[in-house]
Design a protein around this motif. Structure first.
Motif, PDB file in Angstrom:
ATOM      1  N   HIS A  53       0.844  -1.208   0.000  1.00 57.19           N
ATOM      2  CA  HIS A  53       0.000   0.000   0.000  1.00 57.19           C
ATOM      3  C   HIS A  53       0.871   1.248   0.000  1.00 57.19           C
ATOM      4  O   HIS A  53       1.412   1.637   1.040  1.00 57.19           O
ATOM      5  N   HIS A  83       1.414   5.287  -2.247  1.00 61.68           N
ATOM      6  CA  HIS A  83       0.794   6.256  -3.163  1.00 61.68           C
ATOM      7  C   HIS A  83       1.882   6.961  -3.966  1.00 61.68           C
ATOM      8  O   HIS A  83       1.943   8.188  -3.998  1.00 61.68           O
ATOM      9  N   ASP A  91       1.916   2.990   3.248  1.00 61.20           N
ATOM     10  CA  ASP A  91       1.024   4.139   3.061  1.00 61.20           C
ATOM     11  C   ASP A  91       1.827   5.389   2.684  1.00 61.20           C
ATOM     12  O   ASP A  91       1.405   6.515   2.937  1.00 61.20           O
ATOM     13  N   GLU A 104      -8.245   2.321  -2.233  1.00 63.65           N
ATOM     14  CA  GLU A 104      -8.755   2.031  -0.936  1.00 63.65           C
ATOM     15  C   GLU A 104     -10.167   2.543  -0.802  1.00 63.65           C
ATOM     16  O   GLU A 104     -10.504   3.628  -1.260  1.00 63.65           O
ATOM     17  N   HIS A 144      -6.432  -2.490   5.690  1.00 61.95           N
ATOM     18  CA  HIS A 144      -5.194  -1.716   5.586  1.00 61.95           C
ATOM     19  C   HIS A 144      -5.025  -0.817   6.809  1.00 61.95           C
ATOM     20  O   HIS A 144      -6.011  -0.359   7.379  1.00 61.95           O
TER      21      HIS A 144
HETATM   22 ZN   LIG Z   1      -3.456   4.968   1.758  1.00 58.43          ZN
END
Ligand SMILES: [Zn+2]
Length: 274
Positions: A7, A9, A223, A110, A173
């Motif tokens: 996970h 970005h 994340d 997500e 998550h």
């Molecule tokens: Zn995220």
């Protein structure tokens, strides 16, 4: 040793569009070169990365981003923070659905419910979550769930869409909830995503929950650019920080780094087919 960041970005590193908060953070870090971010991940053994979309534009960006990058796969999703916009916009939801059949899209999310921030109306959040669960079933894709202070509403929705014959597969998550909700997630066959929060939370019961997660249900994530693990707080989080979280967890759980690495990488490969 090979690791997976399940996970992150990073599709918005140096991008001119996409999700605004993520982009602003990468911008602040002065990092505009995704290739350098991926190289640093590879140096740390993080050989596979899932680039998670939070809205339509950001998901589109993720799908494009992973096309020519062999280490990257995409997840397309509408974050609960963005639900107000999509609950009212059927054509945007149609465009979102079309993204799911693009190459290297391995998950929906997500998506979920966030009653902590409640940036979108709760009803919109539930509606947009349900829409994404319908699509996950239709496309037979796993789901990356973001659930914060909202499990009481989340489970009845999840249970309406998931059956023993056709279970919804996925991951909770950035899990920071109770051991009761951990148990419930495990009973539903969900994986549990752990990131830098484990290295800096001061809550003893939270640490106890991280120790309780069975290895065969554990997934590592960052994340990134959020949630930088200790002792690097204040810096931007990157996928290579998976290694820091892994080392911390191994110490807490009394397990070997290599064991956790091998099992979590296999878990990620199983769930996402990567
Ligand atoms: Zn995220």
């Amino acid at each position: 040793m090979e690791l997976v960041d399940t996970h992150c970005h990073i599709q918005s590193v140096g991008a001119l569009h996409g999700e605004v908060f993520t982009r602003a953070l990468w911008e602040k870090a002065g990092d505009r070169d995704p290739a350098a971010v991926i190289d640093r991940a590879l140096d740390a053994g993080v050989t596979r990365l899932i680039c998670v979309g939070c809205n339509l534009e950001d998901s589109d960006l993720a799908v494009e981003f992973v096309r020519e990058r062999p280490q990257c796969w995409a997840s397309v999703g509408m974050h609960p923070h963005e639900a107000d916009e999509y609950a009212a916009d059927e054509s945007a939801r149609d465009r979102f659905a079309k993204l799911l059949s693009r190459p290297k899209v391995v998950a929906v999310g997500e998506c979920g419910l966030d009653y902590f921030y409640e940036h979108s109306d709760k009803k919109s959040q539930r509606r947009v979550l349900e829409f994404q669960l319908v699509l996950a079933s239709r496309y037979d894709l796993p789901v990356i769930f973001h659930v914060r202070d909202a499990f009481d509403d989340f489970w009845p929705i999840f249970e309406r869409f998931s059956s023993p014959a056709r279970p919804i597969r996925g991951v909770l998550h950035s899990f920071t909830d109770s051991s009761a909700n951990l148990e419930k997630g495990l009973r539903h066959g969900l994986y549990i995503g752990v990131n830098g929060i484990t290295t800096f939370t001061k809550k003893p019961d939270q640490q106890a929950v991280y120790r309780q997660i069975p290895l065969d249900a554990l997934l590592l994530e960052t994340d990134a650019p959020f949630l930088t693990p200790a002792p690097y707080r204040g810096k931007i989080c990157e996928p290579y920080h998976v290694l820091t979280t892994l080392e911390f967890l191994a110490g807490q759980r009394g397990e070997l780094v290599e064991t956790i690495a091998a099992v979590t990488t296999e878990n990620a490969r199983q769930l996402f087919g990567i």
